[in-house]
Write a protein that holds these residues in place. Structure first.
Motif, PDB file in Angstrom:
ATOM      1  N   LYS A 154       0.812  -1.051   0.000  1.00  0.00           N
ATOM      2  CA  LYS A 154      -0.076  -0.032   0.065  1.00  0.00           C
ATOM      3  C   LYS A 154       0.704   1.267   0.064  1.00  0.00           C
ATOM      4  CE  LYS A 154      -2.735   1.416   3.592  1.00  0.00           C
ATOM      5  NZ  LYS A 154      -3.949   0.926   4.428  1.00  0.00           N
ATOM      6  N   ASP A 198      -3.442   4.780  -0.823  1.00  0.00           N
ATOM      7  CA  ASP A 198      -4.151   5.415   0.415  1.00  0.00           C
ATOM      8  C   ASP A 198      -4.098   7.032   0.106  1.00  0.00           C
ATOM      9  OD1 ASP A 198      -5.199   6.392   2.633  1.00  0.00           O
ATOM     10  OD2 ASP A 198      -4.076   5.086   4.063  1.00  0.00           O
ATOM     11  N   GLU A 224      -8.211   4.011  -1.332  1.00  0.00           N
ATOM     12  CA  GLU A 224      -8.695   4.232   0.169  1.00  0.00           C
ATOM     13  C   GLU A 224      -8.549   5.480   0.553  1.00  0.00           C
ATOM     14  OE1 GLU A 224      -6.179   1.748   2.665  1.00  0.00           O
ATOM     15  OE2 GLU A 224      -6.262   3.095   4.445  1.00  0.00           O
ATOM     16  N   GLU A 225      -9.678   6.049   1.263  1.00  0.00           N
ATOM     17  CA  GLU A 225      -9.875   7.198   1.873  1.00  0.00           C
ATOM     18  C   GLU A 225      -9.070   8.461   0.928  1.00  0.00           C
ATOM     19  OE1 GLU A 225      -8.355   7.247   5.988  1.00  0.00           O
ATOM     20  OE2 GLU A 225     -10.505   6.506   6.423  1.00  0.00           O
ATOM     21  N   GLU A 250     -10.144   3.541   8.413  1.00  0.00           N
ATOM     22  CA  GLU A 250      -9.876   3.631   9.665  1.00  0.00           C
ATOM     23  C   GLU A 250     -10.581   4.890  10.441  1.00  0.00           C
ATOM     24  OE1 GLU A 250      -7.376   4.186   7.357  1.00  0.00           O
ATOM     25  OE2 GLU A 250      -6.152   5.610   7.983  1.00  0.00           O
ATOM     26  N   HIS A 300      -7.296  -2.942   9.638  1.00  0.00           N
ATOM     27  CA  HIS A 300      -6.053  -1.888   9.370  1.00  0.00           C
ATOM     28  C   HIS A 300      -5.104  -2.060  10.546  1.00  0.00           C
ATOM     29  CE1 HIS A 300      -4.897   2.398  10.116  1.00  0.00           C
ATOM     30  NE2 HIS A 300      -4.658   2.443   8.826  1.00  0.00           N
TER      31      HIS A 300
HETATM   32 MG   LIG Z   1      -5.631   4.526   5.434  1.00  0.00          MG
END
Ligand SMILES: [Mg+2]
Length: 421
Positions: A154, A198, A224-225, A250, A300
């Motif tokens: 990631k 991310d 992600e996010e 998260e 996470h």
């Molecule tokens: Mg994250």
């Protein structure tokens, strides 16, 4: 089995980490952990949760979770209160497992697997300086992970650009520049490695849409996010234009935050952080909720040595776990200075912990460190939700420190007496 003492432990060296130890009258010690603002979390524990727990049976995890949550949910709850609850809940599960001499995953329904595939989040500690390695040699870094048996990574390609514009704007030139390492990685390594991305919740929707579409040609495992998880509609808009699955992660706290994102398909991959979102009790429920929408879960892990053990029990016992996050700079760099045994990760897999409870302990030497701070609670006190009217007292009250747990009429009634392990 009764709780006799609650300790919080932190060290200056890792100033965001907080450990919780819960002691019982039969000599067992349960371990929990959380991360971020540990003095605030410690205050919540010693002011409220620890006095509620003293004298209680740690086997009654659901009732204790509900009682603690019931006293904090009136203020929006997703803060130090939930991080504290997450750490305490983990320690209660550790105690329950030790009491029945089984690993926690056995108490969660047993094993769906005995090892789980990991991905590596880029991080640095000591001799492992993966952030610098990735910047200097993006292809060499991924090759090094592959040599290590790790086939999923990631990365955070866009971070500096979000900081430069406040997340409000990205130019085509900046995107090309930011994604140049990714282009090199894909060209050199093809599909030997999976790459997740991310965004750290740093972008507004429009630049996020531009970025995710530009990244689609590189076959990203998930996005992600890219935006903060505060609006389901914006996630659905992003999902509409993005080939990669959208991961909500998260920043979602408790099953109540996750619910709408899961139900409406705004979280195509669900990524709870166990030590922020409500502990093992809550993460198991979030995974079950995701399962009803045929949605995979990727726990996470970015923080400390106890979380990765707690996540391991979720990863072994939940059928819809996809992959487990880990950070090699941490589990190789510093975890074994604090816990024994360390987590077992090899050839790209994390293996089921052995032994009762979590399967690890805080090392004794942690308490001998010169930078350690330990706080302890041994006295019971009853807490009630502000404004609650005690039927016996007929007057509203807030906090009555003088009322002992034993025989107290207020608050959540104690669980019925029974013989516990
Ligand atoms: Mg994250």
């Amino acid at each position: 089995m009764k709780i006799t003492k609650v300790e919080t432990i932190r060290v200056d060296e890792f100033f965001h980490v907080l450990w919780v130890r819960i002691h019982t009258d039969n000599g067992l010690i349960g371990l929990g952990e959380t991360w971020y603002l540990p003095r605030a979390v410690s205050s919540v524990i010693h002011e409220m949760y620890a006095p509620m727990l003293i004298g209680k049976d740690p086997m009654d995890r659901e009732a204790l979770w509900s009682a603690m949550f019931g006293n904090v949910e009136g203020f929006g709850y997703a803060g130090a209160e939930l991080r504290a609850l997450s750490a305490v809940d983990t320690a209660l599960w550790d105690l329950a497992g030790q009491a029945v001499k089984r690993p926690i995953y056995d108490m969660l329904g047993g094993r769906c697997r005995d090892r789980v595939k990991i991905y590596n989040t880029v991080g640095s500690y000591g001799e492992i300086q993966d952030n610098e390695f990735e910047q200097r040699d993006p292809v060499g870094f991924l090759q090094n992970l592959l040599d290590d048996g790790i086939t999923i990574v990631k990365a955070y390609y866009m971070g500096p650009y979000a900081a430069a514009s406040g997340g409000n704007f990205i130019s085509r030139k900046d995107i090309r520049e930011a994604l140049a390492p990714l282009a090199k990685q894909r060209k050199a390594l093809g599909d030997q490695i999976e790459i997740a991305h991310d965004g750290g919740g740093q972008w507004q929707l429009a630049p996020a849409m531009t970025i995710t579409q530009a990244m689609d040609e590189y076959d990203i495992l998930w996005q992600e996010e890219m935006i903060r998880p505060i609006n389901v509609e914006t996630h659905l808009k992003l999902a509409e234009v993005t080939k990669a699955p959208i991961c909500a992660a998260e920043r979602l706290i408790t099953k109540w935050h996750f619910r709408e994102f899961i139900e409406r398909g705004a979280a195509e991959i669900v990524m709870p952080d166990l030590i922020w979102t409500g502990g093992i009790t809550e993460t198991k429920k979030i995974a079950a909720l995701a399962e009803t929408y045929q949605t995979p879960v990727a726990p996470h892990d970015w923080t400390g040595p106890v979380n990765v053990f707690a996540c391991a029990h979720i990863s072994m016992s939940c059928p819809n776990v996809m992959v487990q996050e880990t950070n090699r700079a941490y589990y190789r760099g510093w975890y074994d200075r604090f816990v024994e045994p360390n987590i077992t990760i090899k050839d790209g897999f994390l293996f089921a912990p052995e032994g009762p409870g979590l399967g690890t302990r805080l090392k004794k030497s942690v308490l001998d460190r010169s930078d350690v701070h330990v706080e302890t609670t041994t006295e019971a006190r009853e807490w009630n939700w502000p404004g609650f009217i005690d039927p016996g007292q007929k007057t509203p009250h807030w906090y009555s420190p003088e009322v002992p747990a034993k025989g107290a009429k207020r608050g959540v009634p104690p669980a019925p007496a029974r013989k516990s392990p």
